[in-house]
Design an enzyme around this catalytic site. Structure first.
Site, mmCIF file in Angstrom:
data_model
loop_
_atom_site.group_PDB
_atom_site.id
_atom_site.type_symbol
_atom_site.label_atom_id
_atom_site.label_comp_id
_atom_site.label_asym_id
_atom_site.label_seq_id
_atom_site.Cartn_x
_atom_site.Cartn_y
_atom_site.Cartn_z
ATOM 1 N N CYS A 20 17.796 2.007 10.290
ATOM 2 C CA CYS A 20 19.040 1.257 10.186
ATOM 3 C C CYS A 20 19.156 0.390 11.430
ATOM 4 C CB CYS A 20 20.230 2.206 10.142
ATOM 5 S SG CYS A 20 20.130 3.394 8.820
ATOM 6 N N ARG A 59 16.370 -4.388 9.327
ATOM 7 C CA ARG A 59 16.179 -2.942 9.502
ATOM 8 C C ARG A 59 16.872 -2.142 8.417
ATOM 9 N NH1 ARG A 59 14.412 -1.316 14.475
ATOM 10 N NH2 ARG A 59 15.325 0.724 14.105
ATOM 11 N N TRP A 106 20.054 1.532 6.023
ATOM 12 C CA TRP A 106 18.958 1.775 5.066
ATOM 13 C C TRP A 106 19.098 3.241 4.708
ATOM 14 C CZ3 TRP A 106 15.894 -1.363 2.423
ATOM 15 C CH2 TRP A 106 14.847 -0.812 1.688
ATOM 16 N N ASN A 133 21.121 6.030 13.536
ATOM 17 C CA ASN A 133 19.862 5.613 12.911
ATOM 18 C C ASN A 133 18.920 6.797 13.026
ATOM 19 O OD1 ASN A 133 17.561 4.337 11.995
ATOM 20 N ND2 ASN A 133 17.057 3.468 13.994
ATOM 21 N N GLY A 134 18.378 7.263 11.890
ATOM 22 C CA GLY A 134 17.436 8.387 11.936
ATOM 23 C C GLY A 134 17.748 9.382 10.832
ATOM 24 N N GLU A 163 -7.247 -0.544 -3.630
ATOM 25 C CA GLU A 163 -6.133 -1.029 -2.787
ATOM 26 C C GLU A 163 -6.642 -2.040 -1.765
ATOM 27 O OE1 GLU A 163 -3.060 -0.969 -2.974
ATOM 28 O OE2 GLU A 163 -2.341 -1.431 -0.948
ATOM 29 N N LYS A 207 -5.264 -5.888 -1.464
ATOM 30 C CA LYS A 207 -4.759 -6.463 -0.212
ATOM 31 C C LYS A 207 -5.438 -7.790 0.087
ATOM 32 C CE LYS A 207 -1.478 -4.005 0.937
ATOM 33 N NZ LYS A 207 -1.283 -3.838 -0.455
ATOM 34 N N GLU A 233 -4.232 -10.507 -2.400
ATOM 35 C CA GLU A 233 -2.838 -10.985 -2.290
ATOM 36 C C GLU A 233 -2.561 -11.635 -0.939
ATOM 37 O OE1 GLU A 233 0.256 -8.021 -2.474
ATOM 38 O OE2 GLU A 233 -0.984 -6.513 -1.540
ATOM 39 N N HIS A 255 -24.161 0.940 -13.546
ATOM 40 C CA HIS A 255 -23.856 0.644 -14.957
ATOM 41 C C HIS A 255 -23.439 -0.799 -15.144
ATOM 42 C CE1 HIS A 255 -24.276 4.877 -15.786
ATOM 43 N NE2 HIS A 255 -23.473 5.134 -14.760
ATOM 44 N N LYS A 299 8.501 -9.656 -3.366
ATOM 45 C CA LYS A 299 8.491 -8.273 -2.868
ATOM 46 C C LYS A 299 8.865 -7.298 -3.985
ATOM 47 C CE LYS A 299 8.008 -4.938 -0.017
ATOM 48 N NZ LYS A 299 6.618 -4.511 0.261
HETATM 49 C C1 AGP Z 1 1.468 -4.406 -3.026
HETATM 50 O O1 AGP Z 1 0.920 -4.937 -1.804
HETATM 51 C C2 AGP Z 1 2.162 -5.467 -3.838
HETATM 52 N N1 AGP Z 1 3.163 -6.100 -3.088
HETATM 53 C C3 AGP Z 1 2.556 -4.985 -5.221
HETATM 54 O O2 AGP Z 1 1.389 -4.579 -5.870
HETATM 55 C C4 AGP Z 1 3.576 -3.821 -5.294
HETATM 56 O O3 AGP Z 1 2.981 -2.627 -4.854
HETATM 57 C C5 AGP Z 1 3.975 -3.670 -6.769
HETATM 58 O O4 AGP Z 1 4.598 -4.874 -7.180
HETATM 59 C C6 AGP Z 1 4.930 -2.510 -6.998
HETATM 60 O O5 AGP Z 1 6.116 -2.734 -6.310
HETATM 61 P P1 AGP Z 1 7.161 -1.509 -6.198
HETATM 62 O O6 AGP Z 1 6.471 -0.438 -5.418
HETATM 63 O O7 AGP Z 1 8.355 -2.066 -5.482
HETATM 64 O O8 AGP Z 1 7.482 -1.058 -7.584
#
Ligand code: AGP
Length: 611
Positions: free
Chosen positions: A2, A27, A75, A101-102, A484, A488, A491, A507, A606
């Protein structure tokens, strides 16, 4: 995480407090509030929602013109983001106001003791318990600093606290353990805040508050003591960052800051999970133990990194609970006519808690009578609200679009569900679960050790910056880590990247390998039965000219390559929490080299709130 800010000075405190909160909104931004001491009383305004909601309310009805006050942007960790759970919180007599905060780990036992003394609470938060404790101590000793000392000694967990009291005009008292707190030394005014961003437009003179210390601040003075009242020294420093850098705590991007926050995020994710009897306790799961004992199948749903976290969690949940686990892309789940009964548990993983694909999949599961537990980082979001139970990851806001600390804590939160199921179903004894949790408790330190020594990822990103495609290999829990790592890089650096289960290479995919093809290999732990098979896979691709970069455990003597990236040793199921770190950093450096917008990559959001 927070944002907290306190002001004592010669102007109307509301103004610098609101400016400070605006700087701290990154935050936490699910609710906000301010308390002002004026005319011998404390007046408070607090609202759920972003800071703008509070600002609008104050335009309607302003707070009195007082020269000392505290402000908080939240938060949520305990209690959903509604008005009454917003900070500041007051003691029953309204003599003391406090922001926090915590996470207070022992808040429940403290709250029960206070309720037995007749205390009534107006919120669901751990922070209000602290306000009541402080009010009670203050009425006994009539000294806010001494009262704070007594309260801090009763608290377990992480906290930075700032309080004001009716009979201590012009005075702020702050305290910290494991959560940040810094003093801003202005001209005719002083500040207390979570970080320098809150006061950087007023002053660049700052003072660090050490662990387990208390600061007593007026407009013209300060003193620092420990929790025993012994005087302490403090280091003054000059803030050289601009306001924007200050919000990132000096890091160039939120993603860099959030990568480095992962040790603390993981430690916070594990906080408060053991009850008074020493058993694993998931207080917001709200699915009865009997119902959990009847679970015959688990389906994990999620998107992107959340999906990858679920793939990793599958290994742990099945290993510990012996319940079969399927992992499904949320966007595919409901269209495959899944077999769901009342004895199916669906785990919905989502950082934002608003991803429409996951929310729609969750609704489908509920219609089919499944039990749903969500794993989420955002209190009060749609997905936890519509679930039967929730395990919050407690990672703090993740601002960068690319998920890092949320991903790591999603794995651990899902592991906790697996361990809880094993405990409830008697597959694991309480002490066996505790042994595993103790190994998990060691992971934040291992992650910190890697991050402190991590280098060469920038060199590697430079070496491969013109590569047409980069492959990632993994086996067992390392396979989702490879996926993953590829995500990364896609994206952030907009490069073609693909993750493979190494056993699949022969395969088909091995046809992709040619001279110089970069391949990042997540080497299984030397204790893994797949370690030697992965060694063979590496030889296969190197024989065809691949440029293999191996991520290997420190103790893995079978890897002689001096350019191998070494990560601390860890149990097989916990190795992903380390192996993913170099992949996050590699993707980050690859984006920085290209000059791309690291925190807001093109085409992405996001939280994807459309199907
Ligand atoms: C991950 O780096 C991406 N930003 C994206 O794949 C994200 O994980 C996915 O959209 C799921 O989002 P959420 O965890 O908010 O549901």
């Amino acid at each position: 995480m927070c944002g907290i800010v306190g002001y004592t000075g010669d102007s109307n405190a509301t103004i610098p407090l609101l400016e400070g909160l605006a700087r701290l909104e990154y935050r936490g931004y699910d609710s906000a509030g301010i308390s002002i001491l004026a005319d011998g009383k404390i007046t408070t305004a607090k609202r759920a929602g972003k800071l703008a909601v509070l600002v609008a309310a104050l335009k309607e009805k302003s707070l009195p013109n007082g020269q000392v006050g505290i402000g908080h942007t939240r938060w949520a960790t305990h209690g959903s983001p509604i008005d009454r759970n917003a900070h500041p919180h007051l003691d029953p007599d309204g003599k003391v106001a406090l922001i926090h905060n915590g996470i207070i780990e022992n808040y429940h036992s403290l709250k029960v003791a206070l309720e037995n003394q007749g205390h009534d609470f107006s919120s669901d938060t751990d922070s209000e318990v602290v306000a009541h404790l402080l009010g009670a101590e203050y009425s006994r000793v009539n000294d806010l600093t001494a009262a704070m000392e007594k309260v801090c000694k009763q608290l377990q967990g992480n906290f930075s606290l700032v309080a004001i009291a009716v009979d201590s005009p012009g005075t702020l008292v702050g305290a910290r353990r494991n959560s940040p707190l810094v003093v801003g030394l202005g001209d005719g005014a002083n500040f207390l805040a979570s970080d320098v961003a809150a006061f950087i437009s007023f002053t660049r003179r700052a003072l660090e508050i050490g662990q387990n210390q208390i600061v007593t601040l007026t407009a013209s003075s300060y003193s620092i003591t420990n929790f025993d009242g012994e005087a302490q020294n403090a280091r003054e420093f000059e803030v050289t960052w601009d306001a924007s850098a200050a919000e990132k705590n000096g890091f160039p991007h939120f993603m860099a800051k959030e990568i480095m926050e992962q040790p603390k995020a993981l430690a916070d994710c594990l906080l408060g999970r053991i009850d008074e009897k020493g058993q694993l306790a998931l207080n917001e799961v709200r699915v009865s133990d009997d119902e959990l004992r009847d679970i015959e199948k688990i389906i994990i749903i999620g998107c992107g990194s959340a999906f990858h976290a679920g793939m990793i969690a599958k290994y742990g949940i099945e290993h510990w609970s012996r319940i079969p686990v399927e992992v499904e892309l949320a966007s595919e789940f409901r269209y495959r006519d899944p077999i769901i009964t009342r004895n199916t548990l669906v785990l919905a993983i989502s950082q934002s808690g608003e991803t429409m694909d996951t929310l729609m999949a969750l609704r489908h599961a509920k219609e089919q009578r499944a039990k749903v537990i969500s794993i989420c980082n955002t209190h009060g979001a749609s997905i936890p609200r519509e679930s039967d139970g929730v395990v919050y990851t407690q990672a703090g806001p993740e601002i960068a679009v690319a998920s890092t600390k949320a991903f790591l804590t999603q794995i651990v939160a899902a592991y906790l569900v697996g361990l809880y199921l094993a405990q409830v179903r008697g597959i694991k004894f309480v002490d066996e679960v505790r042994d595993i949790l103790e190994e998990l408790d060691e992971m934040p330190t291992k992650i910190e050790r890697y991050l402190e020594t991590s280098e060469r990822l920038k060199e590697l990103a430079e070496e491969f910056q013109s590569a047409q495609s980069i492959l990632f290999l993994g086996r067992h829990v390392g396979y989702p880590v490879a996926l993953e790592g590829a995500l990364k890089l896609k994206e952030l650096a907009y490069m073609h990247a693909e993750g493979f289960a190494a056993g699949e290479l022969k395969h088909g995919p091995i046809a992709l390998i040619e001279e110089g093809t970069p391949v990042l290999v997540v080497m299984p732990s030397p204790h893994s039965p797949l370690h030697d098979k992965m060694l063979s896979n590496v030889q296969e691709i190197q024989a065809r000219g691949a440029r293999a970069i191996i991520i290997a455990s420190e103790s893995d003597l079978a890897i002689a390559d001096p350019r191998a990236i070494r990560i601390p040793d860890a149990p097989v199921l916990f190795q992903p929490l380390l192996a993913v770190l170099p992949l996050q950093l590699f993707a980050y450096e690859s984006a920085v080299i290209r000059g791309y917008d690291v925190d807001q990559p093109r085409n992405l959001a996001k939280s994807v709130t459309v199907e």
